[in-house]
Design a protein around this motif. Structure first.
Motif, short mmCIF file in Angstrom:
data_model
loop_
_atom_site.label_atom_id
_atom_site.label_comp_id
_atom_site.label_asym_id
_atom_site.label_seq_id
_atom_site.Cartn_x
_atom_site.Cartn_y
_atom_site.Cartn_z
N LEU A 155 32.10 -6.48 -60.23
CA LEU A 155 31.18 -7.26 -61.02
C LEU A 155 29.49 -6.99 -60.54
CD1 LEU A 155 32.53 -10.80 -61.27
CD2 LEU A 155 32.15 -9.28 -63.19
N LEU A 156 29.27 -6.95 -59.39
CA LEU A 156 27.96 -6.77 -58.93
C LEU A 156 27.43 -5.40 -58.94
CD1 LEU A 156 28.03 -9.14 -55.82
CD2 LEU A 156 27.06 -9.83 -58.24
N ALA A 157 28.43 -4.43 -58.85
CA ALA A 157 28.08 -3.01 -58.92
C ALA A 157 27.05 -2.41 -59.97
CB ALA A 157 29.31 -1.99 -58.86
N PRO A 158 27.02 -2.62 -61.06
CA PRO A 158 25.99 -2.32 -62.06
C PRO A 158 24.60 -2.97 -61.57
CG PRO A 158 27.91 -3.03 -63.27
CD PRO A 158 28.05 -3.55 -61.90
N PHE A 159 24.49 -4.19 -61.42
CA PHE A 159 23.11 -4.80 -61.02
C PHE A 159 22.53 -4.12 -59.80
CE2 PHE A 159 20.73 -8.27 -59.01
CZ PHE A 159 19.74 -8.30 -59.94
N LEU A 160 23.40 -3.95 -58.76
CA LEU A 160 22.93 -3.70 -57.60
C LEU A 160 22.44 -2.15 -57.52
CD1 LEU A 160 25.60 -5.19 -55.03
CD2 LEU A 160 23.37 -5.98 -55.48
N SER A 161 23.12 -1.40 -58.34
CA SER A 161 22.76 -0.03 -58.65
C SER A 161 21.36 0.05 -59.26
CB SER A 161 23.52 0.71 -59.68
OG SER A 161 23.58 0.28 -60.85
N ALA A 162 21.17 -0.78 -60.09
CA ALA A 162 19.60 -0.96 -61.02
C ALA A 162 18.59 -1.42 -59.99
CB ALA A 162 19.65 -1.94 -61.97
N VAL A 163 18.90 -2.36 -58.86
CA VAL A 163 18.20 -2.82 -58.06
C VAL A 163 17.68 -1.86 -57.06
CG1 VAL A 163 17.85 -4.32 -55.94
CG2 VAL A 163 18.82 -5.23 -58.03
N VAL A 164 18.57 -0.96 -56.68
CA VAL A 164 18.45 0.25 -55.74
C VAL A 164 17.66 1.13 -56.44
CG1 VAL A 164 19.31 2.22 -54.56
CG2 VAL A 164 20.52 -0.11 -54.20
N VAL A 165 17.75 1.53 -57.68
CA VAL A 165 16.81 2.51 -58.20
C VAL A 165 15.60 2.01 -58.57
CG1 VAL A 165 16.40 3.65 -60.63
CG2 VAL A 165 18.77 3.75 -59.46
N VAL A 166 15.09 0.82 -58.95
CA VAL A 166 14.00 0.02 -59.13
C VAL A 166 13.07 -0.06 -57.57
CG1 VAL A 166 12.60 -1.85 -59.59
CG2 VAL A 166 14.57 -1.13 -61.31
N PHE A 167 14.15 -0.55 -56.58
CA PHE A 167 13.31 -0.34 -55.29
C PHE A 167 13.07 0.95 -54.75
CE2 PHE A 167 14.10 -0.30 -50.70
CZ PHE A 167 12.90 -1.14 -50.05
N LEU A 284 35.72 -7.46 -68.02
CA LEU A 284 35.14 -7.10 -66.63
C LEU A 284 33.73 -6.53 -66.77
CD1 LEU A 284 35.27 -7.99 -63.73
CD2 LEU A 284 36.28 -5.86 -63.17
N CYS A 285 33.80 -5.72 -67.60
CA CYS A 285 32.38 -5.12 -67.85
C CYS A 285 31.52 -5.90 -68.71
CB CYS A 285 32.81 -3.80 -68.95
SG CYS A 285 33.71 -2.36 -68.02
N VAL A 286 32.05 -6.85 -69.67
CA VAL A 286 31.17 -7.59 -70.23
C VAL A 286 30.57 -8.58 -69.18
CG1 VAL A 286 31.07 -9.75 -71.80
CG2 VAL A 286 32.31 -7.71 -72.34
N LEU A 287 31.33 -9.24 -68.35
CA LEU A 287 30.77 -10.12 -67.26
C LEU A 287 29.75 -9.43 -66.49
CD1 LEU A 287 34.19 -12.02 -66.33
CD2 LEU A 287 32.28 -12.56 -67.75
N ALA A 288 29.97 -8.07 -65.74
CA ALA A 288 29.21 -7.52 -65.20
C ALA A 288 28.19 -7.18 -65.87
CB ALA A 288 30.04 -5.96 -64.57
N HIS A 289 28.04 -6.66 -67.08
CA HIS A 289 26.73 -6.80 -67.89
C HIS A 289 26.04 -7.80 -68.31
CE1 HIS A 289 25.10 -4.33 -71.45
NE2 HIS A 289 24.06 -4.90 -71.06
N ALA A 290 26.93 -9.04 -68.01
CA ALA A 290 25.92 -10.17 -68.47
C ALA A 290 25.20 -10.63 -67.14
CB ALA A 290 26.98 -11.25 -68.80
#
Length: 303
Positions: A155-167, A284-290
């Motif tokens: 669930l957290l992998a997509p958001f954490l990947s974006a956080v790392v890229v932006v950081f 699960l992708c919908v929840l991770a995307h949300a």
């Protein structure tokens, strides 16, 4: 691309078809001889209300500075007829205050209409159901029970990947010159104007995932090598965010920031496709995307 444009159009309905605006005014005010010691944090004129902050202090005696009669002021309001600026100036004068000759800085955004938000949400859900019915794989909710504790990192992998890229991008770029936070009443103010509008980024995950990790995923992974299918889906997902893509080519500091943000969106798509492959669950992708949308929205509002 046609479906992507439809998604964009549905998401813009609540603001494009609204006849109201969230407006923020910033200016310098001077106290007249009859001005009260406590500045008005709220006043109303002709049925339109204005909420104001004076030098960062509300409902408190104003601290005197180097110029004892000058104060920085920010006022926000909802304007439906374009007369807000006139009412603001009249209301200030009636309260014993005048604005500086430099004028009033104004930031204006369309205010989302609650009725159109409900219609857009319904359209998102309907489109998601149609896309899933066009796919033979369904939502895959049943597979979640087999994942157990692995649901959380997926669930957290997509958001954490974006956080790392932006950081990493922010470390590389440093502070972007001329990239200041918008006034209150900009994007955050427009979203806050209708609480129901907060649901839009979350519900939008339904048709987007039904399209990219459902219908498109099923077809591309049957016809292309896996690595190429990953990249094609991510590229099309990025093109869905047309405003961000356009900002990449605008030039200046905003373009540099947009490149980092686009990289984050691209990585979110790669991560969501990976979640789909690992879990077998479109739901699960919908929840991770949300969750990713919710995190991004929280950072925008906090900024």
């Amino acid at each position: 691309m046609v479906v992507s444009l439809v998604l964009q159009a549905i998401g813009l309905l609540p603001v494009v078809l609204s006849d109201q605006y969230d407006v923020a005014y910033r200016f310098t005010a001077y106290a007249g001889s009859d001005a009260p010691q406590t500045a008005p944090s709220y006043f109303e004129l002709e049925g339109q209300g204005f909420e104001c902050q004076w030098s960062g202090v509300q409902n408190q005696p104003l601290a005197r500075n180097a110029n004892p009669s000058a104060y920085d002021v920010r006022c926000i309001t909802v304007d439906a007829d374009g007369q807000g600026l006139r009412r603001l100036e009249v209301g200030l004068k009636r309260s014993g205050w005048d604005t500086a000759s430099s004028g009033i800085e104004m930031d204006m955004q369309r205010r989302a209409s609650a009725g159109w938000v409900l219609l857009s949400i319904s359209a998102f859900v309907l489109l998601a159901l149609v896309l899933v019915r066009a796919s033979s794989e369904g939502w895959g909710w049943g597979s979640l029970a087999r994942l157990r504790w692995r649901v959380v990192p997926l669930l957290l992998a997509p958001f954490l990947s974006a956080v790392v890229v932006v950081f990493v991008g922010s470390l590389w770029l440093g502070p972007a010159p001329g990239h200041a936070a918008p006034l209150a009443g900009g994007m955050a103010g427009s979203m806050a104007g209708v609480p129901l509008f907060y649901l839009m980024p979350l519900v939008a995950a339904l048709p987007e995932e039904a399209m990219f990790r459902g219908w498109l995923h099923e077809r591309l992974f049957k016809r292309l090598p896996a690595w190429l299918a990953y990249l094609v889906i991510a590229e099309l997902f990025l093109l869905l965010h047309l405003g961000l893509v356009a900002a990449m080519f605008s030039g200046g500091a905003s373009a540099v920031v947009a490149v980092v943000q686009a990289a984050g969106v691209f990585c979110i798509s790669l991560a969501l496709t990976w979640v789909r492959r690992r879990s077998g669950s479109l739901g699960l992708c919908v929840l991770a995307h949300a969750i990713s949308n919710l995190g991004a929205m929280a950072m925008v509002l906090a900024g």
